[in-house]
Design a protein around this motif. Structure first.
Motif, PDB file in Angstrom:
ATOM      1  N   GLN A   1       8.045  -5.149   5.194  1.00  0.00           N
ATOM      2  CA  GLN A   1       7.825  -5.839   6.479  1.00  0.00           C
ATOM      3  C   GLN A   1       7.648  -7.315   6.186  1.00  0.00           C
ATOM      4  O   GLN A   1       6.819  -7.693   5.365  1.00  0.00           O
ATOM      5  CB  GLN A   1       6.559  -5.322   7.157  1.00  0.00           C
TER       6      GLN A   1
ATOM      7  N   ARG B   1       4.832  12.787  15.178  1.00  0.00           N
ATOM      8  CA  ARG B   1       6.260  12.637  15.509  1.00  0.00           C
ATOM      9  C   ARG B   1       7.037  13.945  15.393  1.00  0.00           C
ATOM     10  O   ARG B   1       8.269  13.938  15.434  1.00  0.00           O
ATOM     11  CB  ARG B   1       6.888  11.587  14.585  1.00  0.00           C
TER      12      ARG B   1
ATOM     13  N   SER C   1       5.487  -2.928  22.674  1.00  0.00           N
ATOM     14  CA  SER C   1       4.064  -3.242  22.451  1.00  0.00           C
ATOM     15  C   SER C   1       3.818  -4.745  22.305  1.00  0.00           C
ATOM     16  O   SER C   1       2.704  -5.217  22.460  1.00  0.00           O
ATOM     17  CB  SER C   1       3.576  -2.549  21.172  1.00  0.00           C
TER      18      SER C   1
ATOM     19  N   ALA D   1      -0.467  -8.263  14.835  1.00  0.00           N
ATOM     20  CA  ALA D   1      -0.232  -6.859  14.447  1.00  0.00           C
ATOM     21  C   ALA D   1      -1.500  -6.225  13.871  1.00  0.00           C
ATOM     22  O   ALA D   1      -1.782  -5.052  14.124  1.00  0.00           O
ATOM     23  CB  ALA D   1       0.907  -6.782  13.432  1.00  0.00           C
TER      24      ALA D   1
ATOM     25  N   ARG E   1      15.606  -3.494  10.480  1.00  0.00           N
ATOM     26  CA  ARG E   1      15.193  -3.453  11.897  1.00  0.00           C
ATOM     27  C   ARG E   1      14.573  -4.800  12.225  1.00  0.00           C
ATOM     28  O   ARG E   1      13.520  -5.129  11.702  1.00  0.00           O
ATOM     29  CB  ARG E   1      14.172  -2.334  12.140  1.00  0.00           C
TER      30      ARG E   1
ATOM     31  N   HIS F   1      11.829  -5.715   9.517  1.00  0.00           N
ATOM     32  CA  HIS F   1      11.679  -4.576   8.604  1.00  0.00           C
ATOM     33  C   HIS F   1      12.953  -4.341   7.796  1.00  0.00           C
ATOM     34  O   HIS F   1      14.048  -4.345   8.369  1.00  0.00           O
ATOM     35  CB  HIS F   1      11.381  -3.286   9.376  1.00  0.00           C
TER      36      HIS F   1
ATOM     37  N   ARG G   1       0.850  -1.205   0.000  1.00  0.00           N
ATOM     38  CA  ARG G   1       0.000   0.000   0.000  1.00  0.00           C
ATOM     39  C   ARG G   1       0.879   1.245   0.000  1.00  0.00           C
ATOM     40  O   ARG G   1       2.046   1.204   0.394  1.00  0.00           O
ATOM     41  CB  ARG G   1      -0.954   0.006   1.195  1.00  0.00           C
TER      42      ARG G   1
ATOM     43  N   LYS H   1       1.192  11.280  10.582  1.00  0.00           N
ATOM     44  CA  LYS H   1       2.406  10.712  11.181  1.00  0.00           C
ATOM     45  C   LYS H   1       3.443  11.807  11.455  1.00  0.00           C
ATOM     46  O   LYS H   1       4.098  11.815  12.500  1.00  0.00           O
ATOM     47  CB  LYS H   1       2.981   9.645  10.246  1.00  0.00           C
TER      48      LYS H   1
ATOM     49  N   LYS I   1       9.168  -5.060  19.853  1.00  0.00           N
ATOM     50  CA  LYS I   1       8.865  -3.735  20.398  1.00  0.00           C
ATOM     51  C   LYS I   1       8.180  -3.892  21.758  1.00  0.00           C
ATOM     52  O   LYS I   1       7.563  -4.931  22.025  1.00  0.00           O
ATOM     53  CB  LYS I   1       7.937  -3.000  19.433  1.00  0.00           C
TER      54      LYS I   1
ATOM     55  N   GLU J   1      -3.850  -5.542  16.824  1.00  0.00           N
ATOM     56  CA  GLU J   1      -3.319  -4.464  17.661  1.00  0.00           C
ATOM     57  C   GLU J   1      -3.443  -3.117  16.955  1.00  0.00           C
ATOM     58  O   GLU J   1      -3.742  -2.095  17.566  1.00  0.00           O
ATOM     59  CB  GLU J   1      -1.852  -4.751  18.017  1.00  0.00           C
ATOM     60  N   HIS J   2      -3.236  -3.128  15.642  1.00  0.00           N
ATOM     61  CA  HIS J   2      -3.319  -1.907  14.849  1.00  0.00           C
ATOM     62  C   HIS J   2      -4.737  -1.323  14.911  1.00  0.00           C
ATOM     63  O   HIS J   2      -4.921  -0.123  15.099  1.00  0.00           O
ATOM     64  CB  HIS J   2      -2.927  -2.225  13.402  1.00  0.00           C
TER      65      HIS J   2
ATOM     66  N   TYR K   1      12.666  -6.703  14.503  1.00  0.00           N
ATOM     67  CA  TYR K   1      11.772  -6.697  15.673  1.00  0.00           C
ATOM     68  C   TYR K   1      11.309  -8.113  16.025  1.00  0.00           C
ATOM     69  O   TYR K   1      10.292  -8.290  16.673  1.00  0.00           O
ATOM     70  CB  TYR K   1      10.552  -5.806  15.415  1.00  0.00           C
TER      71      TYR K   1
ATOM     72  N   LYS L   1       0.853   5.095   1.551  1.00  0.00           N
ATOM     73  CA  LYS L   1       0.158   5.925   2.548  1.00  0.00           C
ATOM     74  C   LYS L   1      -0.564   7.065   1.852  1.00  0.00           C
ATOM     75  O   LYS L   1      -0.065   7.608   0.851  1.00  0.00           O
ATOM     76  CB  LYS L   1       1.196   6.530   3.508  1.00  0.00           C
TER      77      LYS L   1
END
Ligand code: 0O2
Length: 215
Positions: free
Chosen positions: A145, A63, A118, A155, A109, A124, A49, A59, A116, A158-159, A111, A51
């Motif tokens: 990802q 941030r 969370s 995920a 990254r 990633h 996708r 975002k 994380k 949770e999202h 994870y 954004k």
């Protein structure tokens, strides 16, 4: 947040759209190649996708990213998600991606080894992908990802919850999410233990039923 630091958002997002479409096709072709060879494919399915303008601005605001830092601060304007059956498949896909010559891996990254706070687990990779436009080549940043089906399940749930609670979970939800994350992790471990048997069974099944992706 003001959005006029980009003159034409459709034009700005077009190479990201193209990158996502091309990458989805390339990754689906890896799956097809494995299936043609009757080998276990490390890629179960692929989604992607771009954004929206609204989501990028949201975002940046959250941030506190300045317009001039957008490309560094928002590395997932274009996003590809690769789902795998087993944790081992994630690292196999990551190796395939590292060896490619049509784009460059900028950073990783992990994870999974370091989840994380969370409870989020996923691998990633941030890549630089050159997009051939009508008159020039534009390189765009894409976040890839890679996760197991169990990690993806957690995920995704949770999202959705995060949208509702904006990260401020009541304690009982937080506890459940933590436990669910551990349960997903254990499910992956259990499946890894019996993956040879699962692979054989899947191949046996797949030879009898046509995969719409390879048809
Ligand atoms: P959407 O709707 O999923 O596209 P950084 O934290 O900057 O060091 P990271 O984690 O790669 O690096 O970046 P970021 O921006 O935190 O997360 C990028 C994407 O990873 C998110 O996209 C999610 O898809 C996923 N992600 C990261 N952390 C979590 C998490 O705790 N839970 C879930 N469900 N997903 C996560 P977006 O922007 O959320 O949007």
């Amino acid at each position: 947040m003001e959005d006029n630091f980009i003159e034409n958002w459709d034009l700005f997002l077009a190479p990201y759209e193209q990158a996502v479409e091309e990458l989805k096709l390339k990754l689906k072709n890896i799956r097809k190649e494995y299936r043609t060879l009757h080998r276990h494919t490390p890629i179960e399915f692929v989604t992607g996708r771009v954004k929206t303008r609204e989501s990028i601005l949201e975002k940046m605001e959250m941030r506190e990213i300045e317009p001039e830092d957008m490309l560094i601060g928002v590395q997932d304007i274009a996003g590809i998600r690769i789902m795998c059956q087993f944790v081992e498949d994630i690292y196999e896909v990551a190796e395939l991606i590292k060896k490619r010559t049509d784009f460059k891996v900028l950073l990783i990254r992990d994870y999974i080894h370091h989840h994380k706070p969370s409870g989020y687990r996923s691998y990633h990779m941030v890549i630089e992908y050159p997009v051939q436009r009508a008159k020039n080549v534009e390189s765009v940043i894409v976040e890839v990802q890679i996760r197991t089906l169990a990690m993806n399940f957690w995920a995704t749930i949770e999202h959705s919850l995060n949208y509702k609670y904006q990260g401020e979970y009541p304690n009982h939800i937080l506890e459940r999410l933590e436990r669910a994350s551990e349960a997903a992790f254990m499910l992956d471990q259990e499946m890894s233990e019996i993956r040879e048997e699962i692979r054989e069974a899947t191949q046996f099944f797949e030879q009898r039923y046509e995969d719409p992706d390879t048809a």
